[in-house]
Design a protein around this motif. Structure first.
Motif, PDB file in Angstrom:
ATOM      1  N   ASN A 239      -0.925  -8.355   4.114  1.00  0.00           N
ATOM      2  CA  ASN A 239      -0.324  -9.140   3.028  1.00  0.00           C
ATOM      3  C   ASN A 239      -0.343  -8.320   1.745  1.00  0.00           C
ATOM      4  N   SER A 240       0.721  -8.443   0.985  1.00  0.00           N
ATOM      5  CA  SER A 240       0.843  -7.653  -0.239  1.00  0.00           C
ATOM      6  C   SER A 240       1.658  -8.423  -1.263  1.00  0.00           C
ATOM      7  N   GLU A 241       1.307  -8.249  -2.523  1.00  0.00           N
ATOM      8  CA  GLU A 241       2.095  -8.820  -3.614  1.00  0.00           C
ATOM      9  C   GLU A 241       2.888  -7.743  -4.346  1.00  0.00           C
ATOM     10  N   TYR A 264       2.719 -13.642  -1.837  1.00  0.00           N
ATOM     11  CA  TYR A 264       2.274 -12.604  -0.918  1.00  0.00           C
ATOM     12  C   TYR A 264       3.227 -12.522   0.269  1.00  0.00           C
TER      13      TYR A 264
END
Length: 509
Positions: A239-241, A264
């Motif tokens: 998961n990444s923003e 996310y």
């Protein structure tokens, strides 16, 4: 009673809509008439006030008034009037024609506007959904020194546009769907056609279509429903923003999942090495980035074994400790009423409580509470003779090392497994630590993320993938995508660039 289709009687349709959605204060129905020499054509606009974009509604209202007053409606059939209304509104918003009552409910509850015309068993869908939300800002959980600062927001369309600004290629494909019987949360799947593996895409679609649940409130819901091993504490989705991180994953052949309301994005498949890498690794010199990655792997190892080693050495293997250090530890532990395991376990639990309290407390006082609590409690406990000063050092090293793990999900998993290491080291000493390592490696070797082995490129070994695992090779040497994620025709990333004489000498791989 609900109709599968749409009635041509506007009064019946309005009654049906009001009975289903209700007469709430924010539910708006505007009825107006179109006059001609033959009849009075009754029309109605339906929307939810706080969900529709007010500027779009105002523009539509002005356009409708001008069309009704300035256009000639004499001699036109109902179908012609319907088409004329659609044409006049196209310059303001996107318009489509629908005929299903269930679609009407879904679109109204999503913030869009419905235009009904008496005598037509179809309606005009006006896309007026509001875009209010948090403005694009800096990342909060994945900060960098060098690199793009912008982060995703809770708006799905805004997040997709962030990706399009980076990946300006016609092969970028977007598939949208809704999940949740009650929430009808919008989901978007992004991938690069021709690069992403079709088997992974088909598996992802199949798993998403199997989700039958009332609500999807965050991407974490989807992660738990469709992960390969639901009982494993290790994350199988990255998961990444950060838009640059997700874009880089797409270019590697991975698939991204965006959820409306979540800042996310999830990317699959996710490998173990992905959780120890950050986008900033590619913005610095490769030697510096490789050193920092080595520090992260060392931090992960320290988080796992430092408390367990302390327990094993002080309880079973005192002969392995240098004499001077052993005397110092024995002097500090004199008068401590607890064995080494109880002492370490108690301190680790207290630190976890302080960490959780610091996160949940208001931001203005959270950091102060955690720092003051750790200092005051630790010093007071040492002076009271409950714990030794050495265990405070051990817990501090473990805590600092855990913060060096860049992914929060992996950090949580390592923190939990650390207690298993401590328990087995208290029972069997160093042999217990070796048992834990064997079990951990076997578990990681068994894990897969959408069919891709979790420990790739270590197990199975892949020479090309190891150029970007622990050590980051120079950019001009990383010419291939991971073989396990893309087809053979999409493996190559770049054509051999013209090299300087110095780089030609270095090109030995």
């Amino acid at each position: 009673m609900r109709y599968c289709g749409f009635s041509s009687n506007i009064s019946e349709n309005l009654r049906q809509i009001k009975n289903t959605i209700g007469n709430d204060l924010d539910f708006v129905v505007r009825v107006f008439n179109i006059l001609s020499d033959q009849r009075i054509l009754k029309c109605a606009v339906v929307y939810i006030n706080e969900m529709a974009d007010k500027s779009k509604l105002n523009s539509l209202s002005v356009e409708l008034n001008e069309a009704i007053l300035s256009e000639t409606w004499d001699g036109l059939s109902v179908e012609d009037c319907f088409v004329k209304l659609k044409t006049s509104l196209l310059c303001q918003v996107k318009v489509s024609v629908k005929a299903d009552i269930e679609t009407l409910y879904d679109e109204v509850l999503s913030g869009n506007t419905i235009l009904l015309v008496d005598g037509m068993n179809q309606f005009l869908l006006l896309y007026t959904s509001g875009t209010e939300g948090r403005a694009i800002g800096e990342t909060t959980s994945q900060t960098v020194i060098r690199g793009p600062k912008e982060a995703f927001t809770e708006n799905l369309n805004t997040n997709i546009s962030r990706i399009r600004r980076i990946v300006k290629d016609k092969s970028l494909k977007i598939e949208k769907m809704s999940l949740g019987e009650k929430t009808k949360t919008k989901i978007a799947i992004l991938y690069l056609e021709g690069i992403a593996k079709e088997e992974i895409l088909n598996e992802l679609r199949a798993r998403l279509n199997k989700i039958k649940v009332d609500s999807i409130l965050d991407s974490g819901y989807i992660e738990e429903y469709i992960k390969d091993d639901p009982n494993s504490v290790f994350p199988e989705f990255l998961n990444s923003e950060r838009p640059d991180t997700v874009s880089a994953n797409l270019l590697e052949g991975k698939v991204a999942i965006f959820v409306e309301g979540s800042p996310y994005a999830l990317t699959v498949p996710a490998l173990f090495i992905d959780f120890l890498q950050v986008s900033e690794d590619y913005y610095h010199h490769y030697i510096i980035s490789s050193f920092i990655r080595f520090v992260r792997y060392l931090a992960l190892l320290l988080t796992l074994v430092v408390p367990a080693l302390y327990i094993a050495l002080t309880t079973f293997h005192q002969e392995m400790i240098p004499t001077t250090l052993l005397v110092s530890i024995a002097a500090q532990r004199e008068g401590v009423p607890f064995p080494a395991f109880a002492e370490a376990f108690l301190m680790e639990i207290i630190f976890e409580i302080l960490r959780e309290a610091g996160i949940r407390m208001p931001r203005a006082v959270g950091s102060a509470i955690s720092i003051v609590g750790a200092l005051v409690l630790g010093q007071a406990a040492v002076q009271a003779g409950i714990i030794s000063a050495f265990i405070v050092i051990i817990v501090s090293i473990t805590a600092i090392a855990s913060f060096a793990i860049p992914n929060y999900e992996l950090s949580n998993a390592i923190r939990l497994i650390r207690f298993a290491f401590m328990i087995l080291s208290a029972c069997f000493g160093l042999f217990g630590i070796f048992i834990c390592f064997v079990i951990l490696i076997l578990h990681l070797s068994k894990l897969k993320s959408f069919g891709v082995p979790y420990l790739t490129p270590f197990a199975p070994a892949e020479a090309i993938g190891n150029r970007d695992a622990v050590v980051r090779f120079p950019m001009w040497k990383m010419k291939y995508r991971p073989h396990v994620m893309v087809g053979a025709e999409s493996v190559r990333v770049q054509i051999d660039p013209p090299l300087t004489d110095k780089r030609k000498d270095q090109e030995i791989f």
